[in-house]
Design a protein around this motif. Structure first.
Motif, short mmCIF file in Angstrom:
data_model
loop_
_atom_site.label_atom_id
_atom_site.label_comp_id
_atom_site.label_asym_id
_atom_site.label_seq_id
_atom_site.Cartn_x
_atom_site.Cartn_y
_atom_site.Cartn_z
N LYS A 249 -14.57 -26.77 -46.58
CA LYS A 249 -15.90 -26.48 -46.02
C LYS A 249 -16.95 -26.63 -47.11
N THR A 250 -18.14 -27.04 -46.69
CA THR A 250 -19.28 -27.19 -47.59
C THR A 250 -20.34 -26.16 -47.20
N LEU A 251 -20.81 -25.39 -48.20
CA LEU A 251 -21.72 -24.28 -47.95
C LEU A 251 -23.08 -24.55 -48.55
N ASP A 252 -24.11 -24.02 -47.90
CA ASP A 252 -25.44 -24.02 -48.48
C ASP A 252 -25.45 -23.04 -49.65
N ARG A 253 -25.98 -23.46 -50.79
CA ARG A 253 -25.92 -22.61 -51.98
C ARG A 253 -26.75 -21.33 -51.82
N ASN A 254 -27.80 -21.37 -51.03
CA ASN A 254 -28.68 -20.21 -50.89
C ASN A 254 -28.19 -19.25 -49.82
N SER A 255 -27.93 -19.76 -48.65
CA SER A 255 -27.57 -18.89 -47.52
C SER A 255 -26.07 -18.68 -47.37
N GLY A 256 -25.27 -19.59 -47.94
CA GLY A 256 -23.82 -19.49 -47.75
C GLY A 256 -23.35 -19.98 -46.40
N ALA A 257 -24.25 -20.53 -45.61
CA ALA A 257 -23.87 -21.03 -44.28
C ALA A 257 -23.07 -22.31 -44.41
N VAL A 258 -22.13 -22.51 -43.49
CA VAL A 258 -21.30 -23.71 -43.48
C VAL A 258 -22.13 -24.87 -42.94
N ARG B 55 -28.04 -31.84 -53.40
CA ARG B 55 -28.16 -31.51 -51.96
C ARG B 55 -28.19 -30.01 -51.73
N ASN B 56 -28.05 -29.22 -52.83
CA ASN B 56 -28.05 -27.76 -52.76
C ASN B 56 -26.89 -27.24 -51.93
N VAL B 57 -25.73 -27.85 -52.09
CA VAL B 57 -24.52 -27.41 -51.39
C VAL B 57 -23.39 -27.27 -52.40
N VAL B 58 -22.35 -26.57 -51.99
CA VAL B 58 -21.15 -26.44 -52.80
C VAL B 58 -19.95 -26.59 -51.88
N ASN B 59 -18.96 -27.36 -52.31
CA ASN B 59 -17.75 -27.59 -51.51
C ASN B 59 -16.66 -26.62 -51.95
N LYS B 60 -16.06 -25.96 -50.99
CA LYS B 60 -14.98 -25.01 -51.25
C LYS B 60 -13.72 -25.48 -50.53
#
Length: 338
Positions: A296-305, A257-262
């Protein structure tokens, strides 16, 4: 030809009604899906995963931290077998909502049979609908009936499974949850370094000592940190191979999904022991944990939540730890509370 116009108008009105019904159903389902995807981001995916040895299919006793019931495992390698609570492991059948019959099964069959007969003889499921409108209406009503019946069956089976598991625990699994010496909010008391854990009276078959509580609290933070860093090698030192396999599956889904959970700012607020026992050379401890976190889950490219929030929240989960001779405690299971 008035008859043709009247038929066309009636069909159009019924079609609009069906489309409105579908729109309402989608409007109700979409927020629910968004809430689920946001809430399930943290380690474990918001599901109940792992194994508790021979007690995998037995519900842990309730505690002060988690006074409600515990969800059954969605993912586990352990299969029901000898030595387990067979009453809890086997799905409930018969009765009011039993799959093999029962009141709700007969009622659902009656609804569907009546609808099919109505269509054959021109009456529709509840009479009056015709053509394409009748077919769509029948499908929607069948889906609604099936959903309601499945929810009712799930609730009924979960209730009886938990009752059977608690009865089994009371009969042969020791005295249940250990009593707290303190309420378990913040530090203080008994050294003050164990955060939110309430110490038990050590009446369980396996004695859990202060050093063990320290290990549980440390693992709570370390697992969340390794998960956020997507450090699978570190997770292998903190959890059983089974749990790591689930973490890897969830991490792969995030990458797809191209996201990362922090998950950050993890702090234990309250915790207590549900039960502790020994099986052969393996020791188990199941604890209830209420902790603060920023999820929070972030977009891997933009870092947006894209899910979650920068604002801190709370979660209550049931964690089971396992320990073998010559090694430390490892995370063996995570269960959600109801």
């Amino acid at each position: 030809m008035p008859g043709i116009w009247e038929t066309h108008m009636t069909f159009s009105q019924r079609s609009r009604t069906l489309f409105k019904t579908l729109a309402v159903m989608l409007a109700l389902a979409l927020p629910t899906a968004l809430v689920i995807s946001s809430a399930d981001a943290r380690v474990g995916g918001g599901m109940s995963s792992g194994s508790r040895g021979s007690r995998t299919y037995s519900a842990p006793p309730s505690t002060t931290t988690a006074p409600g019931s515990t969800s059954q495992f969605n993912r586990t390698y352990t299969q029901p077998g000898a030595g387990m609570n067979s009453a809890a492991a086997a799905p409930a059948r018969g009765g009011l909502f039993g799959r093999a019959g029962g009141f709700m099964g007969g009622l659902a069959a009656g609804f569907l049979g009546a609808g099919l007969l109505g269509m054959l003889f021109g009456g529709g499921l509840f009479g009056g609908l015709g053509g394409l409108s009748s077919i769509l209406g029948l499908i929607i009503q069948i889906v609604l009936v099936v959903v309601v019946v499945r929810l009712a069956m799930s609730w009924w089976q979960r209730r009886h499974t938990q009752q059977a598991a608690y009865a089994n625990a009371d009969a042969g699994s020791g005295p249940g949850p250990q009593t707290n010496y303190r309420s378990g909010l913040g530090g203080g008391g008994l050294g003050g370094g164990l955060g939110g854990f309430g110490f038990g009276a050590n009446n369980a078959p396996l004695e859990i000592k202060p050093d063990d509580y320290e290990a549980f609290e440390r693992l709570l933070g370390d697992v969340q940190t390794a998960w956020s860093n997507e450090d699978v090698a570190k997770l292998h030192t903190l959890a059983t191979p089974e749990m790591v396999s689930y973490f890897e599956q969830d991490l792969d889904q995030n990458r797809a999904r191209n996201v990362v959970n922090k998950v950050t700012n993890v702090k234990l607020l309250q915790g207590d022991l549900a039960e502790a026992w020994r099986e052969g050379e393996t020791e188990y401890a199941t604890v209830a944990l209420r902790f603060a976190l920023t999820d929070k889950t972030l977009d891997r490219n933009s870092g947006a939540v894209v899910a979650g929030s920068e604002q801190p929240g709370e979660a209550t989960e049931i964690w089971t730890f396992a320990r073998r001779p010559g090694s430390g405690w490892e995370l063996s299971a995570i269960q959600q509370t109801n």
